[in-house]
Design a protein around this motif. Sequence first.
Motif, PDB file in Angstrom:
ATOM      1  N   ARG A  76       0.673  -1.014   0.053  1.00 59.83           N
ATOM      2  CA  ARG A  76      -0.064  -0.016  -0.024  1.00 59.83           C
ATOM      3  C   ARG A  76       0.937   1.120   0.066  1.00 59.83           C
ATOM      4  NH1 ARG A  76      -5.448  -0.672  -0.893  1.00 59.83           N
ATOM      5  NH2 ARG A  76      -5.854   0.827   0.670  1.00 59.83           N
ATOM      6  N   ALA A  77       0.173   2.544  -0.559  1.00 62.77           N
ATOM      7  CA  ALA A  77       1.101   3.560  -0.405  1.00 62.77           C
ATOM      8  C   ALA A  77       0.161   5.026  -0.501  1.00 62.77           C
ATOM      9  CB  ALA A  77       1.987   3.523  -2.002  1.00 62.77           C
ATOM     10  N   GLY A  78       0.779   6.033   0.277  1.00 64.86           N
ATOM     11  CA  GLY A  78       0.069   6.931   0.140  1.00 64.86           C
ATOM     12  C   GLY A  78       0.157   7.821  -1.275  1.00 64.86           C
ATOM     13  N   LYS A  79       1.266   7.654  -1.911  1.00 65.41           N
ATOM     14  CA  LYS A  79       1.559   8.286  -2.993  1.00 65.41           C
ATOM     15  C   LYS A  79       2.579   7.340  -3.844  1.00 65.41           C
ATOM     16  CE  LYS A  79       1.201  13.289  -1.600  1.00 65.41           C
ATOM     17  NZ  LYS A  79       1.981  14.421  -1.142  1.00 65.41           N
ATOM     18  N   ILE A  80       2.370   7.386  -5.231  1.00 63.65           N
ATOM     19  CA  ILE A  80       3.405   6.349  -5.997  1.00 63.65           C
ATOM     20  C   ILE A  80       3.908   7.283  -6.937  1.00 63.65           C
ATOM     21  CG2 ILE A  80       3.428   4.567  -7.503  1.00 63.65           C
ATOM     22  CD1 ILE A  80       0.792   3.563  -6.225  1.00 63.65           C
ATOM     23  N   GLY A  81       5.383   7.274  -7.160  1.00 60.43           N
ATOM     24  CA  GLY A  81       5.835   8.046  -8.101  1.00 60.43           C
ATOM     25  C   GLY A  81       6.710   7.003  -9.012  1.00 60.43           C
ATOM     26  N   LEU A  82       6.329   7.227 -10.468  1.00 55.20           N
ATOM     27  CA  LEU A  82       6.877   6.537 -11.643  1.00 55.20           C
ATOM     28  C   LEU A  82       8.178   7.170 -12.028  1.00 55.20           C
ATOM     29  CD1 LEU A  82       3.619   5.632 -13.664  1.00 55.20           C
ATOM     30  CD2 LEU A  82       4.553   4.430 -11.166  1.00 55.20           C
ATOM     31  N   ALA A  83       9.316   6.624 -11.803  1.00 59.81           N
ATOM     32  CA  ALA A  83      10.487   6.905 -12.471  1.00 59.81           C
ATOM     33  C   ALA A  83      11.056   5.650 -13.311  1.00 59.81           C
ATOM     34  CB  ALA A  83      11.448   7.378 -11.290  1.00 59.81           C
ATOM     35  N   CYS A  84      10.557   5.324 -14.193  1.00 59.39           N
ATOM     36  CA  CYS A  84      10.911   4.030 -14.936  1.00 59.39           C
ATOM     37  C   CYS A  84      11.491   4.035 -16.193  1.00 59.39           C
ATOM     38  CB  CYS A  84       9.569   3.234 -15.193  1.00 59.39           C
ATOM     39  SG  CYS A  84       8.316   3.168 -13.890  1.00 59.39           S
ATOM     40  N   ALA A  85      11.944   5.386 -16.731  1.00 55.14           N
ATOM     41  CA  ALA A  85      12.749   5.403 -17.860  1.00 55.14           C
ATOM     42  C   ALA A  85      12.401   4.795 -18.895  1.00 55.14           C
ATOM     43  CB  ALA A  85      14.410   4.961 -17.534  1.00 55.14           C
ATOM     44  N   GLY A  86      13.039   3.914 -19.594  1.00 53.93           N
ATOM     45  CA  GLY A  86      12.443   3.302 -20.744  1.00 53.93           C
ATOM     46  C   GLY A  86      11.127   2.504 -20.783  1.00 53.93           C
ATOM     47  N   ASN A  87      10.701   1.835 -19.581  1.00 52.51           N
ATOM     48  CA  ASN A  87       9.389   1.387 -19.553  1.00 52.51           C
ATOM     49  C   ASN A  87       8.418   2.176 -18.924  1.00 52.51           C
ATOM     50  OD1 ASN A  87      10.025  -1.523 -20.015  1.00 52.51           O
ATOM     51  ND2 ASN A  87      11.863  -1.073 -18.749  1.00 52.51           N
ATOM     52  N   SER A  88       8.505   3.542 -18.877  1.00 54.49           N
ATOM     53  CA  SER A  88       7.473   4.443 -18.510  1.00 54.49           C
ATOM     54  C   SER A  88       6.049   3.874 -19.126  1.00 54.49           C
ATOM     55  CB  SER A  88       7.866   5.985 -18.819  1.00 54.49           C
ATOM     56  OG  SER A  88       8.986   6.359 -18.119  1.00 54.49           O
ATOM     57  N   SER A  89       6.009   3.801 -20.464  1.00 58.69           N
ATOM     58  CA  SER A  89       4.744   3.625 -20.814  1.00 58.69           C
ATOM     59  C   SER A  89       4.334   2.212 -20.386  1.00 58.69           C
ATOM     60  CB  SER A  89       4.717   3.412 -22.339  1.00 58.69           C
ATOM     61  OG  SER A  89       5.130   4.600 -23.083  1.00 58.69           O
ATOM     62  N   ARG A  90       5.040   1.238 -20.156  1.00 59.72           N
ATOM     63  CA  ARG A  90       4.370   0.059 -19.874  1.00 59.72           C
ATOM     64  C   ARG A  90       3.926   0.046 -18.180  1.00 59.72           C
ATOM     65  NH1 ARG A  90       8.487  -3.844 -19.116  1.00 59.72           N
ATOM     66  NH2 ARG A  90       6.926  -5.239 -18.676  1.00 59.72           N
ATOM     67  N   VAL A  91       4.588   0.814 -17.472  1.00 56.20           N
ATOM     68  CA  VAL A  91       4.103   0.681 -16.082  1.00 56.20           C
ATOM     69  C   VAL A  91       3.025   1.712 -15.802  1.00 56.20           C
ATOM     70  CG1 VAL A  91       4.844   1.312 -13.862  1.00 56.20           C
ATOM     71  CG2 VAL A  91       6.599   0.454 -15.295  1.00 56.20           C
ATOM     72  N   ALA A  92       3.040   2.953 -16.774  1.00 64.78           N
ATOM     73  CA  ALA A  92       1.680   3.836 -16.784  1.00 64.78           C
ATOM     74  C   ALA A  92       0.603   3.157 -17.163  1.00 64.78           C
ATOM     75  CB  ALA A  92       2.106   4.992 -17.555  1.00 64.78           C
ATOM     76  N   ALA A  93       0.887   2.205 -18.377  1.00 67.15           N
ATOM     77  CA  ALA A  93      -0.485   1.447 -18.817  1.00 67.15           C
ATOM     78  C   ALA A  93      -0.935   0.650 -17.796  1.00 67.15           C
ATOM     79  CB  ALA A  93       0.221   0.634 -20.138  1.00 67.15           C
ATOM     80  N   LEU A  94      -0.355  -0.041 -16.628  1.00 68.68           N
ATOM     81  CA  LEU A  94      -0.924  -0.687 -15.420  1.00 68.68           C
ATOM     82  C   LEU A  94      -1.923   0.000 -14.831  1.00 68.68           C
ATOM     83  CD1 LEU A  94       2.393  -2.160 -13.867  1.00 68.68           C
ATOM     84  CD2 LEU A  94       0.809  -3.289 -15.601  1.00 68.68           C
ATOM     85  N   ALA A  95      -1.918   1.428 -14.935  1.00 67.43           N
ATOM     86  CA  ALA A  95      -2.886   2.329 -14.322  1.00 67.43           C
ATOM     87  C   ALA A  95      -3.972   3.203 -15.386  1.00 67.43           C
ATOM     88  CB  ALA A  95      -2.401   3.537 -13.634  1.00 67.43           C
ATOM     89  N   GLY A  96      -3.598   2.538 -16.467  1.00 72.54           N
ATOM     90  CA  GLY A  96      -4.764   2.842 -17.644  1.00 72.54           C
ATOM     91  C   GLY A  96      -4.305   3.875 -18.407  1.00 72.54           C
ATOM     92  N   LEU A  97      -3.109   4.498 -18.103  1.00 77.19           N
ATOM     93  CA  LEU A  97      -2.504   5.690 -18.996  1.00 77.19           C
ATOM     94  C   LEU A  97      -1.980   5.506 -20.146  1.00 77.19           C
ATOM     95  CD1 LEU A  97      -1.118   7.628 -16.003  1.00 77.19           C
ATOM     96  CD2 LEU A  97      -3.145   8.313 -16.966  1.00 77.19           C
ATOM     97  N   ARG A  98      -2.240   6.332 -21.130  1.00 75.74           N
ATOM     98  CA  ARG A  98      -1.355   6.479 -22.385  1.00 75.74           C
ATOM     99  C   ARG A  98      -0.391   7.511 -22.286  1.00 75.74           C
ATOM    100  NH1 ARG A  98      -4.289   6.950 -27.458  1.00 75.74           N
ATOM    101  NH2 ARG A  98      -2.777   5.676 -28.451  1.00 75.74           N
ATOM    102  N   LEU A  99       0.913   7.535 -22.406  1.00 77.74           N
ATOM    103  CA  LEU A  99       1.861   8.771 -22.517  1.00 77.74           C
ATOM    104  C   LEU A  99       2.233   9.166 -23.772  1.00 77.74           C
ATOM    105  CD1 LEU A  99       3.997   7.517 -19.588  1.00 77.74           C
ATOM    106  CD2 LEU A  99       1.924   8.773 -19.294  1.00 77.74           C
ATOM    107  N   PRO A 100       2.628  10.468 -23.806  1.00 78.05           N
ATOM    108  CA  PRO A 100       3.174  10.965 -25.193  1.00 78.05           C
ATOM    109  C   PRO A 100       4.698  10.557 -25.186  1.00 78.05           C
ATOM    110  CG  PRO A 100       3.012  12.689 -23.515  1.00 78.05           C
ATOM    111  CD  PRO A 100       2.519  11.444 -22.824  1.00 78.05           C
ATOM    112  N   ILE A 101       4.835   9.183 -25.311  1.00 78.67           N
ATOM    113  CA  ILE A 101       6.232   8.683 -25.082  1.00 78.67           C
ATOM    114  C   ILE A 101       6.429   7.500 -26.219  1.00 78.67           C
ATOM    115  CG2 ILE A 101       7.655   7.460 -23.679  1.00 78.67           C
ATOM    116  CD1 ILE A 101       7.007   9.278 -21.391  1.00 78.67           C
ATOM    117  N   GLU A 102       7.411   7.359 -26.731  1.00 76.77           N
ATOM    118  CA  GLU A 102       8.025   6.139 -27.372  1.00 76.77           C
ATOM    119  C   GLU A 102       9.199   5.583 -26.983  1.00 76.77           C
ATOM    120  OE1 GLU A 102       7.956   6.560 -31.762  1.00 76.77           O
ATOM    121  OE2 GLU A 102       6.079   6.958 -32.152  1.00 76.77           O
TER     122      GLU A 102
END
Lengths: 93, 419
Positions: free
Chosen positions: B230-256
């Motif tokens: 569990r977390a109060g806040k979650i910060g994503l700092a995933c470099a090349g895998n940003s899109s993949r991890v953000a997709a776990l929360a249903g987000l699409r990013l302006p990133i390739e």
Amino acid sequence: MRIPCVCCGDRGVDEFSYLGDATRHRPTDGGAVPTAAWSDYVYLRDNPAGPHKELWYHGSGCRSWLVVTRDTRTHAILGVALARDVALARDAS
Amino acid sequence: MSADRYSVFSLLREALRGQTGWKPAWRDAAPQSAYDIIIVGGGGHGLATAFYLASRYGAKKVAVVERGWIGGGNVGRNTTIIRSNYLLPGNVPFYEQSMQLWEGLEQDINYNAMVSQRGVLNLFHSDAQRNAYVRRGNSMRLQGIDAELLDQTAVRAMLPFLDYANARFPILGGLLQKRGGTARHDAVAWGYARAADRLGVDIIQNCEVTGITIEQGRAVGIDTTRGAIRAGKIGLACAGNSSRVAALAGLRLPIESHVLQAFVSEGLKPFIDGVITFGAGHFYISQSDKGGLVFGGDIDGYNSYASRGNMPVIEDVCESGMALMPRIGRVRMLRHWGGVMDMSMDGSPIIDRTPIDGLYLNAGWCYGGFKATPASGLCFAHLLARDEPHPVGTLLRLDRFARGAVVDEKGVGAQPNLH
């Protein structure tokens, strides 16, 4: 990496230019008004780790636009089709 | 002074004791059931974020979760250059903040990161390019950053071995930032990890995030290969895998994600003092303390998570190197590697809240993640702690694309493969 071009056969990747994700579709409203659909089309990407449909241009060969399905984790080419055929099939369906 | 602080005395003590008293630099923490703040990604940026959260913002229960091991991602796969020679308002203060943090880093984290301000020289080869560099230099000096325009005579005195007779790309001069240079990439990761650990941060390795739990529109925890947290806040700092991890929360990013290759030659006697970049192509080179030439060029230019590149870019980089300094033609390449870059649509980074409450994003570092490490950590820590952007990172927003407020440093628009 080598891409099996539909017209020319298996060729080195340096004969091709990359344009990106082939699954995006340009909105048809003309674009006079900025909309979420337009910013999605221009900026947002699925960016999958795995099979990815993408546009390649065979500039040093037959000058065809191709839709290449490629695994972004391994660079394996899973399928190649003429972009024209893909577009016609999409419009027909 | 605590016993495990590195100093000349600790070195001396261990020398006399046969190096038997050293402790692990950080604990191998097991995940607890809940934290105030979880950072996803134990690279340079994630570890720096955790360190600044604990040291400057007083955060208590902080964890960094890393899929592999600390320093095994892009922070271990780069060319170690630090500089702040940027042009646009959104980037200049940010990268200068980073430069200033580099200058005090070793004292801040009590670790030798081998920060070496040897100078970064960007060469120009045409009148138009000189004008562009004059503008860039002026932009930097207006904001208090050092920049020096050198003519051909000055460059020749500094680097006599470059090819000044190249008919196609004659070297006319260069823009020099003397405060730029290099730092030891692994030491940056290890130093931040150790310093954060000393402040109570849990660094959890071999712990891949497999899901992000969202309750009533708010991110409240993560699923990992080592259980749910569990977390109060979650910060994503995933470099090349940003899109993949953000997709776990249903987000699409302006990133390739694209792969960027870099290279090291066999060891040579010292002859390149600082960092040199070739303006007529994309090529940059420096010499490591071990003597190897460290160099790189463009990304491969197509989406990739493969951590390895292809031959055409290797050829292109070597051609650029030969055009700049023909003397490296007989040097053997020792090894090369590819890192996965999260290329944003305007070539500038993103440090912002996401549309999901409790979920924060640090992404889009393109080529430039290493030099940004300290400021990225500071700004992300500020955002996580205070819920508002740090003053030097106010323009690095996620919605800038939709609003038409892009920070388009290279001026090539929404074409990540051209950045």
